[in-house]
Motif scaffolding. Structure first.
Motif, PDB file in Angstrom:
ATOM      1  N   GLU A 216       0.847  -1.197   0.000  1.00 33.15           N
ATOM      2  CA  GLU A 216       0.000   0.000   0.000  1.00 33.15           C
ATOM      3  C   GLU A 216       0.881   1.246   0.000  1.00 33.15           C
TER       4      GLU A 216
ATOM      5  N   ASN B 210       2.863   2.774   2.882  1.00 30.74           N
ATOM      6  CA  ASN B 210       2.067   2.735   4.105  1.00 30.74           C
ATOM      7  C   ASN B 210       2.335   1.422   4.837  1.00 30.74           C
ATOM      8  N   GLU B 211       2.048   0.316   4.184  1.00 25.38           N
ATOM      9  CA  GLU B 211       2.294  -0.994   4.786  1.00 25.38           C
ATOM     10  C   GLU B 211       2.261  -2.029   3.681  1.00 25.38           C
TER      11      GLU B 211
HETATM   12 MG   LIG Z   1      -3.877  -1.001   5.175  1.00 22.66          MG
END
Ligand SMILES: [Mg+2]
Ligand SMILES: Nc1ncnc2c1ncn2[C@@H]1O[C@H](COP(=O)(O)OP(=O)(O)O)[C@@H](O)[C@H]1O
Length: 360
Positions: free
Chosen positions: A252, A264-265
């Motif tokens: 992400e 993000n992750e």
């Molecule tokens: Mg997420």
């Protein structure tokens, strides 16, 4: 290469396990799901089931003996459980990807170690550390538990100093990180696979819209320049190669206002923002994962249509009969019993030709 007739072991019985089992079946492979008792939609469509807690050593040994390769469909399977199974049968992706992605602090440090931009972050182990972290990171910021958070759970938004008291308790007083709030332009993700031979194939990145911390819509193509899509794919390749990964990953990204990318992750598994590949590509992310972990060549990631995937969250699923009559709509229902708040019950995908016309 595992031949058709071989058995794929899947840890986890949710909708991702269900769609993996269906993809395995299409290739003539069998699936065996290991999951604790409960509402397990994956278990409706697999060949065999081990219904047990993850810490049941005897059940783990039986499962490992019954499968030719194992994988996991969610990242909160205990590392010990997966490590023990990995001592008996190949687990792909391995234990390392799970260990890193299970803990937001480990994950952020891993990304920072690769020189990849993330939101600014600080470790928070108690209420006093939160005050120090706020002083360092500034506000607005988001407090997130290091472990077991998903779909926006285990998170508390801190807009002003008035939100700081009580925030530690709101996330359950468990080890956390404070993340600076990223004022992003948009969110995209890369769904990519790495084969046993190290080859990598990525799908076009979708643009993702979240509501209440839960993915609502994924649209492909994203409204981004090709250079950003290429850079996101290149960063994903670095993450895959660094972990010596086999299988599908979902990474992400935040696209920042200046056009830079921050991660993000990532999820070491098939990803909700890749569900449109079931209907808009010849080879879906689920088949791609099965191919990768079985040592098969990766499939073509080309997209024959533009697509918009919409999650059916909770009571949305009650519209199934109206959705079923919509021309050209691809309806996917997960067979879960209770539409509890925030629960993903299914999804729909609408396909568009490259001129934007709905494909019927
Ligand atoms: Mg997420
Ligand atoms: N640091 C941040 N800045 C801005 N928005 C964020 C940040 N962290 C999370 N979000 C928003 O919340 C969503 C869910 O957070 P995420 O960290 O991906 O948790 P989850 O594991 O629940 O998916 C993100 O997709 C994004 O929309």
């Amino acid at each position: 290469m595992l031949a058709p007739g071989s058995t794929i072991g899947i840890l986890g019985g949710g909708q991702l396990g269900r769609m993996l089992a269906l993809a395995a079946a299409r290739l003539g492979l069998k699936s065996h799901i290991f999951c604790p008792p409960g509402d397990n939609p994956g278990s409706h469509v697999c060949d065999s089931i081990t219904l047990a807690e993850y810490d049941d050593a005897a059940a783990r040994a039986r499962f490992a003996a019954a499968v030719d390769v194992a994988t996991y469909e969610f990242e909160n399977v205990p590392v010990d459980c997966v490590a023990e199974i990995a001592a008996r049968v190949a687990v792909r992706p391995g234990v390392e990807a799970l260990r890193i992605s299970q803990d937001r602090l480990t994950e952020k440090n891993f990304l920072a170690g690769l020189g990849i931009v993330t939101a600014p972050f600080a470790s928070v182990d108690d209420a006093a550390a939160l005050t120090q972290a706020v002083a360092r990171i500034g506000l607005p910021a988001i407090l997130k538990t290091r472990r077991l958070g998903y779909d926006g759970r285990g998170q508390s938004m801190l807009r002003t100093v008035l939100d700081v008291p009580g925030a530690w308790e709101r996330v359950g007083a468990s080890p956390s990180i404070l993340e600076g709030f990223v004022d992003f332009e948009r969110e995209i993700s890369v769904i990519a696979a790495r084969g046993i031979d190290g080859s990598i194939a990525s799908y076009d990145p979708p643009e993702n819209l979240h509501k209440d911390g839960i993915l609502a819509i994924s649209r492909v193509p994203a409204q981004i320049p090709d250079a950003i899509a290429r850079e996101a794919a290149a960063l994903t390749s670095r993450i895959l190669t660094e972990m010596d990964y086999t299988g599908v990953i979902g990474v992400e990204f935040f696209v920042l206002k200046d056009g830079r990318l921050a991660v993000n992750e990532f999820a070491p598994r098939v990803h909700n923002s890749g569900h449109w590949t079931l209907d808009a590509c010849a080879i879906s992310q689920f088949e791609q994962h099965i191919r990768a972990i079985c040592g098969w060549p990766l499939g073509d990631t080309a997209r024959h249509s533009n697509a918009e995937m919409q999650n059916l969250i909770s009571a949305d699923v009650m519209q199934w009969s109206a959705l079923a009559v919509e021309p050209g709509l691809c309806l996917h229902l997960y067979g879960k019993d209770a539409p509890r708040p925030g629960r993903k019950m299914g999804h729909v995908t609408r396909l568009f030709d490259k001129s934007g016309t709905l494909v019927r």
